[in-house]
Motif scaffolding. Sequence first.
Motif, PDB file in Angstrom:
ATOM      1  N   PHE A 130     -18.057  24.410  18.173  1.00  0.00           N
ATOM      2  CA  PHE A 130     -19.006  24.366  17.063  1.00  0.00           C
ATOM      3  C   PHE A 130     -18.914  23.068  16.276  1.00  0.00           C
ATOM      4  CE2 PHE A 130     -18.026  28.909  17.816  1.00  0.00           C
ATOM      5  CZ  PHE A 130     -19.236  29.221  18.427  1.00  0.00           C
ATOM      6  N   GLY A 131     -17.726  22.479  16.215  1.00  0.00           N
ATOM      7  CA  GLY A 131     -17.606  21.175  15.575  1.00  0.00           C
ATOM      8  C   GLY A 131     -18.365  20.100  16.337  1.00  0.00           C
ATOM      9  N   SER A 132     -18.288  20.133  17.665  1.00  0.00           N
ATOM     10  CA  SER A 132     -19.008  19.122  18.451  1.00  0.00           C
ATOM     11  C   SER A 132     -20.519  19.315  18.331  1.00  0.00           C
ATOM     12  CB  SER A 132     -18.563  19.161  19.916  1.00  0.00           C
ATOM     13  OG  SER A 132     -18.823  20.414  20.497  1.00  0.00           O
ATOM     14  N   PHE A 133     -20.984  20.562  18.315  1.00  0.00           N
ATOM     15  CA  PHE A 133     -22.419  20.803  18.125  1.00  0.00           C
ATOM     16  C   PHE A 133     -22.870  20.352  16.737  1.00  0.00           C
ATOM     17  CE2 PHE A 133     -22.424  23.511  21.895  1.00  0.00           C
ATOM     18  CZ  PHE A 133     -23.695  23.265  22.400  1.00  0.00           C
ATOM     19  N   LEU A 134     -22.044  20.591  15.727  1.00  0.00           N
ATOM     20  CA  LEU A 134     -22.399  20.173  14.370  1.00  0.00           C
ATOM     21  C   LEU A 134     -22.495  18.651  14.268  1.00  0.00           C
ATOM     22  CD1 LEU A 134     -22.979  21.012  11.442  1.00  0.00           C
ATOM     23  CD2 LEU A 134     -20.513  20.968  11.030  1.00  0.00           C
ATOM     24  N   VAL A 135     -21.497  17.960  14.780  1.00  0.00           N
ATOM     25  CA  VAL A 135     -21.505  16.489  14.721  1.00  0.00           C
ATOM     26  C   VAL A 135     -22.684  15.929  15.507  1.00  0.00           C
ATOM     27  CG1 VAL A 135     -20.252  14.415  15.453  1.00  0.00           C
ATOM     28  CG2 VAL A 135     -19.029  16.265  14.298  1.00  0.00           C
ATOM     29  N   TRP A 136     -22.914  16.444  16.722  1.00  0.00           N
ATOM     30  CA  TRP A 136     -24.023  15.959  17.554  1.00  0.00           C
ATOM     31  C   TRP A 136     -25.367  16.165  16.861  1.00  0.00           C
ATOM     32  CZ3 TRP A 136     -28.064  18.735  19.783  1.00  0.00           C
ATOM     33  CH2 TRP A 136     -28.868  18.007  20.651  1.00  0.00           C
ATOM     34  N   SER A 137     -25.568  17.331  16.254  1.00  0.00           N
ATOM     35  CA  SER A 137     -26.864  17.606  15.614  1.00  0.00           C
ATOM     36  C   SER A 137     -27.064  16.753  14.366  1.00  0.00           C
ATOM     37  CB  SER A 137     -27.014  19.091  15.282  1.00  0.00           C
ATOM     38  OG  SER A 137     -25.998  19.531  14.406  1.00  0.00           O
ATOM     39  N   ILE A 138     -26.009  16.494  13.621  1.00  0.00           N
ATOM     40  CA  ILE A 138     -26.120  15.633  12.432  1.00  0.00           C
ATOM     41  C   ILE A 138     -26.487  14.212  12.849  1.00  0.00           C
ATOM     42  CG2 ILE A 138     -24.780  14.521  10.588  1.00  0.00           C
ATOM     43  CD1 ILE A 138     -23.269  17.215  10.301  1.00  0.00           C
ATOM     44  N   VAL A 139     -25.784  13.690  13.849  1.00  0.00           N
ATOM     45  CA  VAL A 139     -26.061  12.327  14.324  1.00  0.00           C
ATOM     46  C   VAL A 139     -27.473  12.243  14.906  1.00  0.00           C
ATOM     47  CG1 VAL A 139     -25.414  10.599  16.056  1.00  0.00           C
ATOM     48  CG2 VAL A 139     -23.642  11.729  14.706  1.00  0.00           C
ATOM     49  N   SER A 140     -27.846  13.208  15.729  1.00  0.00           N
ATOM     50  CA  SER A 140     -29.179  13.196  16.346  1.00  0.00           C
ATOM     51  C   SER A 140     -30.272  13.237  15.296  1.00  0.00           C
ATOM     52  CB  SER A 140     -29.341  14.390  17.291  1.00  0.00           C
ATOM     53  OG  SER A 140     -28.431  14.313  18.350  1.00  0.00           O
TER      54      SER A 140
END
Length: 193
Positions: A130-140
Amino acid sequence: MLILVLGLVIFFVLHSIRLVAPQWREKSMAVHGEIRWKMRFGMITLIAFGLIILGYTQVRLEPVWLWFPPVWTRHLAGLLVLVALFFVGSALVPHTTMKKKVGYPMLIAIKIWAFAHLISNGTLADVIIFGSFLVWSIVSFAVYRRRDRKAGVVRDQESGVQFDLAAFTFAMVSWFAIAFYLHQAIIGVSPLV
């Protein structure tokens, strides 16, 4: 853990093509055809999801606890997932207010979904997923919004209450299906317990 990480890497590499190489993506779609591109994209995404679920299932057998979330975080997560599903519906249904205002409601849905799961789960595997999905979605989201501002994109399509109601209906039906059946069937954990 290796299977989980492999699934996440495949998923994020695939879903970052539009983020880091939009011209190459458009060129490839033109050469191979949009339908073939989307079929390959979908198949690889399914494989990545399968690896993520398989890896998570294996890692969950011997969890590494980083913290023990209080019970109330599960209730908050349930509410946040409902909000996230509304944004998913807003992304899927044409002419919604959220699509007009924010442009990328699916990325907002992923942010909310990932945050909800981060606060209600405390294992290392949960933080990785969930941390990787959160970081990816914020950056995207940040990159796409900056790209849109630079290109002068204006979202002036009509939106209407009927479209927002369709997104809300999608959210409610999906939430009940996930909460009462799908989460247990796919992940093996009931969010209602």
